[in-house]
Design an enzyme around this catalytic site. Structure first.
Site, PDB file in Angstrom:
ATOM      1  N   ARG A  66      44.251  53.582  76.624  1.00 18.67           N
ATOM      2  CA  ARG A  66      44.852  54.105  76.953  1.00 18.67           C
ATOM      3  C   ARG A  66      46.359  53.495  77.375  1.00 18.67           C
ATOM      4  O   ARG A  66      47.717  53.135  77.510  1.00 18.67           O
ATOM      5  CB  ARG A  66      44.913  53.883  78.224  1.00 18.67           C
ATOM      6  CG  ARG A  66      44.077  55.671  78.472  1.00 18.67           C
ATOM      7  CD  ARG A  66      43.773  55.741  79.662  1.00 18.67           C
ATOM      8  NE  ARG A  66      42.547  54.631  80.253  1.00 18.67           N
ATOM      9  CZ  ARG A  66      42.058  54.644  81.285  1.00 18.67           C
ATOM     10  NH1 ARG A  66      42.633  56.031  82.444  1.00 18.67           N
ATOM     11  NH2 ARG A  66      41.122  53.383  81.413  1.00 18.67           N
ATOM     12  N   LYS A 172      25.616  55.824  71.336  1.00 13.63           N
ATOM     13  CA  LYS A 172      24.897  56.371  72.378  1.00 13.63           C
ATOM     14  C   LYS A 172      25.678  55.944  73.360  1.00 13.63           C
ATOM     15  O   LYS A 172      26.410  55.272  73.851  1.00 13.63           O
ATOM     16  CB  LYS A 172      23.447  55.516  72.017  1.00 13.63           C
ATOM     17  CG  LYS A 172      23.200  54.383  72.511  1.00 13.63           C
ATOM     18  CD  LYS A 172      22.316  53.800  72.132  1.00 13.63           C
ATOM     19  CE  LYS A 172      21.963  51.979  72.832  1.00 13.63           C
ATOM     20  NZ  LYS A 172      21.116  51.862  74.257  1.00 13.63           N
ATOM     21  N   ASP A 201      22.757  54.965  65.938  1.00 13.55           N
ATOM     22  CA  ASP A 201      21.792  54.213  66.606  1.00 13.55           C
ATOM     23  C   ASP A 201      21.539  52.722  66.299  1.00 13.55           C
ATOM     24  O   ASP A 201      21.481  52.491  64.838  1.00 13.55           O
ATOM     25  CB  ASP A 201      20.398  54.400  66.627  1.00 13.55           C
ATOM     26  CG  ASP A 201      19.307  54.457  67.424  1.00 13.55           C
ATOM     27  OD1 ASP A 201      19.614  52.852  67.961  1.00 13.55           O
ATOM     28  OD2 ASP A 201      18.433  54.400  68.260  1.00 13.55           O
ATOM     29  N   HIS A 202      22.544  51.653  66.332  1.00 10.26           N
ATOM     30  CA  HIS A 202      22.591  50.817  65.701  1.00 10.26           C
ATOM     31  C   HIS A 202      21.861  49.429  65.699  1.00 10.26           C
ATOM     32  O   HIS A 202      21.411  48.862  64.331  1.00 10.26           O
ATOM     33  CB  HIS A 202      24.050  49.554  66.446  1.00 10.26           C
ATOM     34  CG  HIS A 202      22.702  48.618  67.727  1.00 10.26           C
ATOM     35  ND1 HIS A 202      22.762  49.319  69.356  1.00 10.26           N
ATOM     36  CD2 HIS A 202      22.369  47.722  67.584  1.00 10.26           C
ATOM     37  CE1 HIS A 202      22.086  48.643  69.767  1.00 10.26           C
ATOM     38  NE2 HIS A 202      21.888  47.472  68.897  1.00 10.26           N
ATOM     39  N   LYS A 206      19.795  47.348  61.779  1.00  8.89           N
ATOM     40  CA  LYS A 206      19.262  46.093  61.542  1.00  8.89           C
ATOM     41  C   LYS A 206      18.462  46.140  60.366  1.00  8.89           C
ATOM     42  O   LYS A 206      17.882  46.449  59.490  1.00  8.89           O
ATOM     43  CB  LYS A 206      18.204  45.242  63.131  1.00  8.89           C
ATOM     44  CG  LYS A 206      19.453  45.458  63.671  1.00  8.89           C
ATOM     45  CD  LYS A 206      18.398  45.522  65.222  1.00  8.89           C
ATOM     46  CE  LYS A 206      19.420  45.365  66.292  1.00  8.89           C
ATOM     47  NZ  LYS A 206      19.781  43.979  65.871  1.00  8.89           N
ATOM     48  N   GLU A 240      14.062  41.629  77.005  1.00 10.26           N
ATOM     49  CA  GLU A 240      15.319  41.035  77.184  1.00 10.26           C
ATOM     50  C   GLU A 240      14.803  39.748  78.202  1.00 10.26           C
ATOM     51  O   GLU A 240      13.940  39.594  79.219  1.00 10.26           O
ATOM     52  CB  GLU A 240      16.319  41.641  77.586  1.00 10.26           C
ATOM     53  CG  GLU A 240      16.546  42.515  76.555  1.00 10.26           C
ATOM     54  CD  GLU A 240      18.028  43.325  76.628  1.00 10.26           C
ATOM     55  OE1 GLU A 240      19.009  43.120  76.779  1.00 10.26           O
ATOM     56  OE2 GLU A 240      17.803  44.589  76.481  1.00 10.26           O
ATOM     57  N   ASP A 259      17.867  53.450  78.058  1.00 10.44           N
ATOM     58  CA  ASP A 259      18.717  52.878  78.171  1.00 10.44           C
ATOM     59  C   ASP A 259      18.198  52.405  76.426  1.00 10.44           C
ATOM     60  O   ASP A 259      18.578  51.499  75.771  1.00 10.44           O
ATOM     61  CB  ASP A 259      19.023  50.899  78.515  1.00 10.44           C
ATOM     62  CG  ASP A 259      20.056  49.749  77.907  1.00 10.44           C
ATOM     63  OD1 ASP A 259      21.263  50.722  76.992  1.00 10.44           O
ATOM     64  OD2 ASP A 259      19.976  48.954  78.204  1.00 10.44           O
ATOM     65  N   HIS A 264      16.097  53.488  70.492  1.00 12.91           N
ATOM     66  CA  HIS A 264      16.107  52.718  69.356  1.00 12.91           C
ATOM     67  C   HIS A 264      14.495  52.832  69.278  1.00 12.91           C
ATOM     68  O   HIS A 264      14.029  52.731  68.560  1.00 12.91           O
ATOM     69  CB  HIS A 264      16.852  51.188  70.679  1.00 12.91           C
ATOM     70  CG  HIS A 264      17.867  51.519  70.755  1.00 12.91           C
ATOM     71  ND1 HIS A 264      18.490  51.737  70.150  1.00 12.91           N
ATOM     72  CD2 HIS A 264      18.538  50.521  71.569  1.00 12.91           C
ATOM     73  CE1 HIS A 264      20.232  51.553  70.042  1.00 12.91           C
ATOM     74  NE2 HIS A 264      19.524  50.370  71.310  1.00 12.91           N
ATOM     75  N   LYS A 360      14.367  44.134  81.533  1.00 11.62           N
ATOM     76  CA  LYS A 360      15.133  43.652  82.049  1.00 11.62           C
ATOM     77  C   LYS A 360      14.519  42.250  82.286  1.00 11.62           C
ATOM     78  O   LYS A 360      13.444  42.332  82.863  1.00 11.62           O
ATOM     79  CB  LYS A 360      16.442  43.328  82.500  1.00 11.62           C
ATOM     80  CG  LYS A 360      16.746  44.763  81.521  1.00 11.62           C
ATOM     81  CD  LYS A 360      17.965  43.538  80.064  1.00 11.62           C
ATOM     82  CE  LYS A 360      18.716  45.166  80.759  1.00 11.62           C
ATOM     83  NZ  LYS A 360      19.801  44.429  79.543  1.00 11.62           N
TER      84      LYS A 360
END
Length: 506
Positions: A66, A172, A201-202, A206, A240, A259, A264, A360
């Site tokens: 934008r 995603k 899906d990153h 890997k 994490e 998430d 994943h 987390k």
């Protein structure tokens, strides 16, 4: 920016097989090109591909968002993002060559005129090349805009190009539940064929994730053990140490299960448990992954744990609890930790618990797959000072230190027969003397090449949601708040009931 021979090919045996296959001349359009994903991941990935000579000789970049920007302004912003987030020091000559022909098209994504202007830019590139270039549309936008962009591309006829391939890459999350995923699939496949759609899906980009396939199917020594007769249980962990940061708006609506587990972690599970495919073509691999997902039933309520982090300390520093984070609504019941106990009900895996956990503000950052074998039935030479029979354990670490560890039993030096565990380790950095590429580098290149092996198919997405949907509904309907766990800890005590024994320490 033409194709060049990778450094060391021919001279260093460790680089054998690392060469990249050529890609057809392509124009890549990034919708959401001024956003965080493009700045931190996509543009640096393109630069590193250019640095390695992996992009086609004719490669063009079009950014769209934008913001009102001139082409020159977009190039400057893109270059700044590359300089800040590239995994290697930037060569300005390579960067200038990458962005020299880049164009920018501004407009709202629900404005039909935007897609007309994008089409004009694509046609101009084709005219300059005197041939139609492949087209790849990357949707780095808010999920609500995925169907909007796809249908607008179709309305403008940009879903196809004579004598060229057209592909669309969708980030995603692909839906927020099973019903949304089905509706989104229907709208996307109403415009594009499945072969044109690349749901990214990153994690699948890997190196260690891909190495699960190599480890299993290129090493005959492990296949005889890869079944219920020898494997006691499997733990898949994605922990994490960070909190939610500035992502409260997204995270409170998503939670840990959506998430990470729904996408994943279930993908890691499929790679670990799938049968050998007939070939390593995209559909052959994905057919086997779908079979695994269809063999998993949604866990009953007692085998699904949710929790929220409370105030604690990480690395010796005090940190707030989830409900004290900026932007989190008072009384939120969103889970920041989720753990599931799953079963793959097929011949190979029947009776083997597969445990997934993510959270987390845990003790440290680590993503790993730990396969624990059954212990030996008897240790005849047990002696004082020995820890006794410990099961062998194979650990595939996805991050932060990519590698594989095998825990074995060995004799402690000395006159007595005393046994303790020792580790055999393989680390990517030391074995290949090179830095692993970022996941997005591999995936962007595969999308431009048309190789969908590392992307999720429509039936995969829906099968993943079928496992998670009942859990989410049960949590939503429950009057019980999530359990608590102190920030910096191993997670909630309630998760201990899921495993027969103890979890691996995070």
């Amino acid at each position: 920016m033409g194709l060049t021979e990778p450094a060391g090919v021919g001279g260093n045996p460790l680089t054998e097989g690392l060469e990249r296959l050529p890609v057809h001349p392509t124009t890549l359009v990034i919708f959401g090109a001024t956003g965080d994903l493009a700045r931190r991941k996509l543009l640096p990935a393109l630069y590193n591909l250019a640095h390695e000579g992996a992009l086609p000789e004719r490669f063009h970049l079009v950014g769209s968002s934008r913001s009102e920007l001139r082409d020159e302004d977009f190039r400057e912003r893109a270059a700044a993002g590359v300089r800040e987030f590239s995994r290697r020091e930037v060569d300005e000559t390579v960067l200038d060559a990458l962005l020299a022909s880049a164009r920018y098209v501004s407009g709202d994504l629900d404005d039909d005129g935007l897609y007309g202007r994008v089409g004009e830019v694509l046609d101009a590139y084709d005219a300059d090349a005197d041939e139609p270039l492949h087209r790849c549309f990357y949707l780095a936008t808010a999920p609500a805009l995925f169907p909007v962009v796809v249908e607008a591309l179709g309305a403008r006829g940009l879903d196809a190009c004579e004598n060229a391939q057209v592909r669309v890459v969708i980030e995603k999350p692909f839906g927020a539940d099973l019903q949304e995923a089905r509706e989104l699939n229907a709208r996307v496949l109403g415009v594009f064929d499945e072969q044109q759609v690349f749901r990214i899906d990153h994690y699948l980009g890997k190196e260690t994730v891909q190495n699960v396939l190599a480890f299993r199917f290129a090493n005959g020594m492990f296949e005889p053990l890869w079944n219920r007769n020898y494997i006691d249980h499997v733990e898949i962990t994605a922990a994490e140490d960070l909190g939610i940061g500035s992502r409260a708006g997204y995270y409170d609506a998503a939670g840990a299960l959506r998430d990470l587990i729904q996408n994943h972690m279930l993908q890691l599970l499929t790679l670990l448990c799938m049968e050998p495919p007939t070939s390593f073509s995209a559909d052959a691999v994905r057919d086997e992954k779908v079979k695994v997902l269809r063999a998993i039933a949604a866990p009953p309520p007692q085998e699904a744990v949710r929790a929220q982090y409370t105030p604690g300390a990480v690395s010796g520093e005090p940190v707030p609890g989830y409900l004290q984070e900026d932007g989190v609504p008072d009384g939120s019941t969103t889970e920041t930790y989720a753990a599931l106990r799953l079963q793959v009900d097929n011949w190979r895996w029947a009776g083997v618990p597969i445990l997934l956990r993510t959270g987390k503000r845990l003790a440290r950052k680590v993503t790993e797959i730990a396969v624990t074998l059954k212990p030996v039935p008897h240790l005849a030479f047990d002696s004082a000072g020995s820890v006794g029979p410990q099961p062998n354990q194979l650990v595939l670490t996805v991050q932060p230190n990519e590698g594989v560890t095998l825990k074995l039993a060995a004799k402690i030096p000395g006159s007595r027969m005393r046994i303790r565990p020792v580790n055999m380790e393989f680390l990517y950095g030391t074995a290949f003397l090179s830095q692993s590429p970022e996941a997005y580098e591999r995936l962007i290149l595969d999308a431009m090449r048309g190789d969908a092996t590392l992307f999720t198919r429509n039936d995969e997405v829906e099968a993943q949601w079928r496992i998670c949907d009942p859990v989410l509904r049960a949590w939503c309907d429950s009057s019980e708040p999530p359990a608590g766990y102190a920030a910096g800890s191993q997670g909630p005590a309630q998760a201990d009931a899921l495993i027969d024994g103890a979890w691996r320490a995070i």
